[in-house]
Design a protein around this motif. Structure first.
Motif, short mmCIF file in Angstrom:
data_model
loop_
_atom_site.label_atom_id
_atom_site.label_comp_id
_atom_site.label_asym_id
_atom_site.label_seq_id
_atom_site.Cartn_x
_atom_site.Cartn_y
_atom_site.Cartn_z
N VAL A 225 0.86 -1.18 0.00
CA VAL A 225 0.00 0.00 0.00
C VAL A 225 0.90 1.23 0.00
CG1 VAL A 225 -1.81 1.27 1.22
CG2 VAL A 225 -1.77 -1.23 1.30
N SER A 226 0.70 2.10 -0.97
CA SER A 226 1.58 3.26 -1.11
C SER A 226 1.32 4.29 -0.01
CB SER A 226 1.39 3.93 -2.47
OG SER A 226 0.14 4.59 -2.53
N ARG A 227 2.31 5.12 0.22
CA ARG A 227 2.18 6.22 1.17
C ARG A 227 1.02 7.12 0.78
NH1 ARG A 227 6.12 8.41 4.52
NH2 ARG A 227 7.56 6.89 3.62
N ARG A 228 0.86 7.39 -0.50
CA ARG A 228 -0.23 8.26 -0.97
C ARG A 228 -1.59 7.65 -0.66
NH1 ARG A 228 -0.44 12.56 -4.20
NH2 ARG A 228 1.78 12.37 -4.70
N GLU A 229 -1.73 6.33 -0.80
CA GLU A 229 -2.99 5.66 -0.47
C GLU A 229 -3.31 5.80 1.01
OE1 GLU A 229 -3.92 1.72 -2.57
OE2 GLU A 229 -1.76 1.90 -2.79
N LEU A 230 -2.31 5.65 1.86
CA LEU A 230 -2.54 5.77 3.29
C LEU A 230 -2.95 7.19 3.67
CD1 LEU A 230 0.37 3.60 4.75
CD2 LEU A 230 -2.04 2.99 4.46
N ALA B 194 8.27 -2.10 5.41
CA ALA B 194 8.33 -1.05 4.39
C ALA B 194 9.01 -1.62 3.15
CB ALA B 194 9.10 0.16 4.91
N ARG B 195 8.55 -1.16 1.98
CA ARG B 195 9.22 -1.46 0.73
C ARG B 195 9.70 -0.13 0.17
NH1 ARG B 195 9.50 -5.69 2.50
NH2 ARG B 195 8.66 -7.68 1.74
N ARG B 196 10.99 0.07 0.18
CA ARG B 196 11.57 1.36 -0.17
C ARG B 196 11.05 1.87 -1.51
NH1 ARG B 196 15.86 3.70 2.19
NH2 ARG B 196 16.93 5.39 1.08
N GLY B 197 10.50 3.08 -1.48
CA GLY B 197 10.00 3.70 -2.70
C GLY B 197 8.64 3.19 -3.15
N ALA B 198 8.10 2.19 -2.45
CA ALA B 198 6.81 1.61 -2.86
C ALA B 198 5.72 1.83 -1.82
CB ALA B 198 6.97 0.13 -3.15
N GLY B 199 6.02 1.52 -0.54
CA GLY B 199 5.00 1.70 0.48
C GLY B 199 5.18 0.71 1.62
N PHE B 200 4.05 0.20 2.14
CA PHE B 200 4.08 -0.66 3.32
C PHE B 200 3.17 -1.87 3.09
CE2 PHE B 200 4.69 3.76 4.42
CZ PHE B 200 5.84 3.74 5.21
N LEU B 201 3.46 -2.94 3.82
CA LEU B 201 2.65 -4.15 3.69
C LEU B 201 2.78 -4.99 4.95
CD1 LEU B 201 4.35 -6.85 1.45
CD2 LEU B 201 5.57 -4.88 2.42
N LEU B 202 1.83 -5.91 5.10
CA LEU B 202 1.86 -6.88 6.18
C LEU B 202 2.39 -8.20 5.64
CD1 LEU B 202 -1.64 -6.15 7.80
CD2 LEU B 202 0.60 -5.53 8.76
N VAL B 203 3.40 -8.73 6.31
CA VAL B 203 4.00 -10.00 5.91
C VAL B 203 4.02 -10.93 7.12
CG1 VAL B 203 6.02 -11.18 5.01
CG2 VAL B 203 5.47 -8.87 4.20
N PHE B 204 3.39 -12.09 7.00
CA PHE B 204 3.31 -13.01 8.12
C PHE B 204 4.19 -14.24 7.85
CE2 PHE B 204 -0.40 -10.43 8.49
CZ PHE B 204 -0.58 -10.29 9.86
#
Length: 219
Positions: free
Chosen positions: A168-173, A208-218
């Motif tokens: 999910v991108s920073r802009r989406e959040l 965090a994914r640099r330059g892309a956004g954030f995500l949940l990883v289990f």
């Protein structure tokens, strides 16, 4: 959730903006129909709070015209007149009405109800890994632990869970948890992400994914 407020009385507009933000909503505000129309052109909203009588006209035709074009955002009309005709107009052209003066807590409750009615899908419980979030109850858990989240943290976690493991991108959040006063390049997202990461606890799942956004990883 993002709310549009169109109200020409500055005292009422500022009070409504402040109360809605305190309740966890992102808010954009305008003092007339022209400015409100510009905001509608560039942003998406979950609800609109609109005064009936504005400097550049009656808001009923304004809403009616947009409804004819396929606009489906729920509208709560504010009115200084409380006749039967005014109430019927508010319920016919919009989705709810509130007479002035009004209690801000009632306005917030009505806005929440309209958002819930218009977005049944966003109100369903979400689960990913051992994290569960229930928008209807405004509760989030990791395992058996109830998380104490602020409104912004809750909105960010909701969006990340809804992405089901995607970035999910920073802009989406920013779009779901803040309003146009916040730039995507500011550090407000990082601050909330850091707090949310701490509250979720170990093992770490928010990445965090640099330059892309954030995500949940289990695991």
């Amino acid at each position: 959730m993002r709310i549009l407020v169109i109200e020409d009385d500055e005292d009422i507009r500022v009070a409504v903006e402040s109360a809605l933000r305190d309740a966890g909503f992102a808010v954009d505000a305008a003092a007339d129909l022209a400015s409100g129309g510009e905001l509608l052109f560039v942003n998406s909203y979950d609800c609109a709070v609109v005064d009936r009588k504005l400097p550049d006209g009656d808001s009923l035709p304004f809403v009616r015209e947009r409804r004819a074009g396929g606009w489906t955002v729920p509208v709560l009309f504010l009115t200084g007149h409380d006749s039967v005709a005014d109430r019927l107009a508010g319920l016919t052209e919009g989705d709810d009405y509130l007479g002035k003066p009004f209690a801000v807590v009632e306005l917030i409750a009505r806005v929440r109800n309209l958002c819930r009615r218009s977005g049944a899908e966003t109100a369903r419980p979400l689960r990913h890994g051992d994290i569960e979030l229930d928008p209807g109850r405004h509760e989030a858990r990791r395992g058996d632990h109830l998380l104490s989240l602020t409104a912004k943290e809750f909105a960010v976690l909701h969006r990340l869970l809804a992405a089901d493991g995607a970035v999910v991108s920073r802009r989406e959040l920013v779009a779901v948890a803040w309003d146009e006063l916040v730039e995507p390049s500011s550090n407000v997202v990082d601050v909330v992400i850091a707090r949310l990461r701490r509250k979720l606890g170990p093992p770490p799942v928010l990445h965090a994914r640099r330059g892309a956004g954030f995500l949940l990883v289990f695991p």
